[in-house]
Design an enzyme around this catalytic site. Structure first.
Site, PDB file in Angstrom:
ATOM      1  N   HIS A 124     -11.028  -2.281   2.401  1.00  0.00           N
ATOM      2  CA  HIS A 124     -10.072  -2.604   1.647  1.00  0.00           C
ATOM      3  C   HIS A 124     -10.778  -3.891   0.548  1.00  0.00           C
ATOM      4  O   HIS A 124     -11.102  -4.665   1.300  1.00  0.00           O
ATOM      5  CB  HIS A 124      -8.706  -2.786   1.955  1.00  0.00           C
ATOM      6  CG  HIS A 124      -7.751  -2.554   0.879  1.00  0.00           C
ATOM      7  ND1 HIS A 124      -7.689  -3.703  -0.148  1.00  0.00           N
ATOM      8  CD2 HIS A 124      -6.997  -1.945   0.432  1.00  0.00           C
ATOM      9  CE1 HIS A 124      -6.516  -3.293  -1.040  1.00  0.00           C
ATOM     10  NE2 HIS A 124      -6.198  -2.214  -0.461  1.00  0.00           N
ATOM     11  N   GLU A 127     -10.609   2.770  -5.012  1.00  0.00           N
ATOM     12  CA  GLU A 127      -9.550   2.065  -5.364  1.00  0.00           C
ATOM     13  C   GLU A 127     -10.277   0.990  -6.176  1.00  0.00           C
ATOM     14  O   GLU A 127     -10.883   0.016  -5.693  1.00  0.00           O
ATOM     15  CB  GLU A 127      -8.918   1.209  -4.087  1.00  0.00           C
ATOM     16  CG  GLU A 127      -8.056   2.077  -3.303  1.00  0.00           C
ATOM     17  CD  GLU A 127      -7.015   1.067  -2.704  1.00  0.00           C
ATOM     18  OE1 GLU A 127      -5.977   1.535  -2.600  1.00  0.00           O
ATOM     19  OE2 GLU A 127      -7.482   0.044  -1.912  1.00  0.00           O
TER      20      GLU A 127
HETATM   21  P1  13P Z   1      -0.984  -0.783  -5.257  1.00  0.00           P
HETATM   22  O1  13P Z   1      -0.364   0.727  -5.374  1.00  0.00           O
HETATM   23  O2  13P Z   1       0.239  -1.950  -5.245  1.00  0.00           O
HETATM   24  O3  13P Z   1      -1.675  -0.968  -6.755  1.00  0.00           O
HETATM   25  O4  13P Z   1      -1.839  -1.069  -4.400  1.00  0.00           O
HETATM   26  C1  13P Z   1      -3.059  -0.022  -4.042  1.00  0.00           C
HETATM   27  C2  13P Z   1      -3.618  -0.440  -2.805  1.00  0.00           C
HETATM   28  O5  13P Z   1      -4.407  -1.533  -2.839  1.00  0.00           O
HETATM   29  C3  13P Z   1      -3.558   0.287  -1.693  1.00  0.00           C
HETATM   30  O6  13P Z   1      -4.216   0.133  -0.716  1.00  0.00           O
END
Ligand code: 13P
Length: 252
Positions: free
Chosen positions: A98, A170
């Site tokens: 992450h 992400e």
């Molecule tokens: P948000 O949905 O708050 O943008 O976060 C995404 C995230 O980092 C999930 O791991």
């Protein structure tokens, strides 16, 4: 057809009471009201609540993931939690890579490689996150950034081991900002990631691997993003902390 997956990453939110009551309420609403959900639901609460959360979900279709593990087996690493400890309380999934771990806790590709190895050693499945910064996207190098993140980590593993992975794309600029990748941009990146898996491991694996999108998913944009051809679900932060929004996403 790949199953749709929703992962609620609660990050450093919710205490004991909030965690357990949210999960119990969610179960009650989903099953008492027979809410039709054709998605696999995974919740990632904080370390202290993994055990109780896992117990609450026993015998249901929902499951728990850890947000982290330490890369070493055991030893003098004050404050850390090992893969073996997680396994001993029945945790079978972990989020790795992450961007918040990469940025705030300096987890580079080398550390992530070690974390993957230890997770695999203890039969813990991995949701591995990749994503580019806004400046990388503006410079149009986002595809090569994602390719390198995968080449330096996940792609070190064998055809046999790769069955233990799912991927989450992400984009860092979309996390917690309220700005999402457009459905088309998400689809293009997911298709690209799948093509990398196809080149490396063949068509069968690339058709099977789940690639989730994360970054400001909410109950309004979920449907457009989650039903792109190569998007197999969502990794959800903020909106997974709100019962109504999360339920709407589950039903989208
Ligand atoms: P948000 O949905 O708050 O943008 O976060 C995404 C995230 O980092 C999930 O791991």
């Amino acid at each position: 057809m790949r199953e749709k997956i929703l992962v609620a990453n609660w990050k450093m939110n919710y205490d004991f009471y909030e965690t357990t009551s949210f999960i119990r309420n969610l179960l009650k609403i989903l099953f008492d009201n027979k809410i039709n959900h054709n998605k696999k639901i995974i919740i990632a609460p904080s370390f202290p609540f993994l055990h109780i959360s896992n117990q609450i979900l026993q015998g249901t279709t929902l499951s728990i993931a850890s947000q982290n593990i330490h890369q070493k087996d055991k030893g003098a690493y004050t404050g850390e939690v090992s893969a073996n400890m997680l396994k001993s309380i029945g945790i079978k999934k972990v989020l790795l890579g992450h961007s918040e771990r990469r940025i705030y806790f300096f987890e580079d590709d080398n550390i992530l490689l070690q974390k993957i190895k230890i997770a695999l050693k203890y039969n813990i499945k991995i949701l591995f996150c990749v994503g580019e910064t806004i400046s990388e996207r503006n410079k149009n190098v986002h595809y090569s950034v994602i390719e390198n993140q995968l080449k330096n980590t996940v792609f070190h593993f064998s055809l046999h081991e790769i069955a233990n992975f799912s991927i989450a794309y992400e984009p860092i600029w979309a996390i917690g900002t309220g700005i999402t990748a457009s459905p088309k941009d998400a689809q293009n990146m997911h298709q690209f990631i799948r093509s990398l898996f196809s080149e490396k491991y063949g068509k069968e694996i690339s058709n099977k691997i789940s690639i989730l999108y994360g970054g400001s998913i909410n109950d309004i944009n979920a449907k457009d993003i989650l039903y792109q051809e190569d998007v197999d679900g969502g990794l959800i932060g903020n909106s997974s902390l709100d019962m109504n929004k999360f339920l709407n996403i589950i039903q989208s």
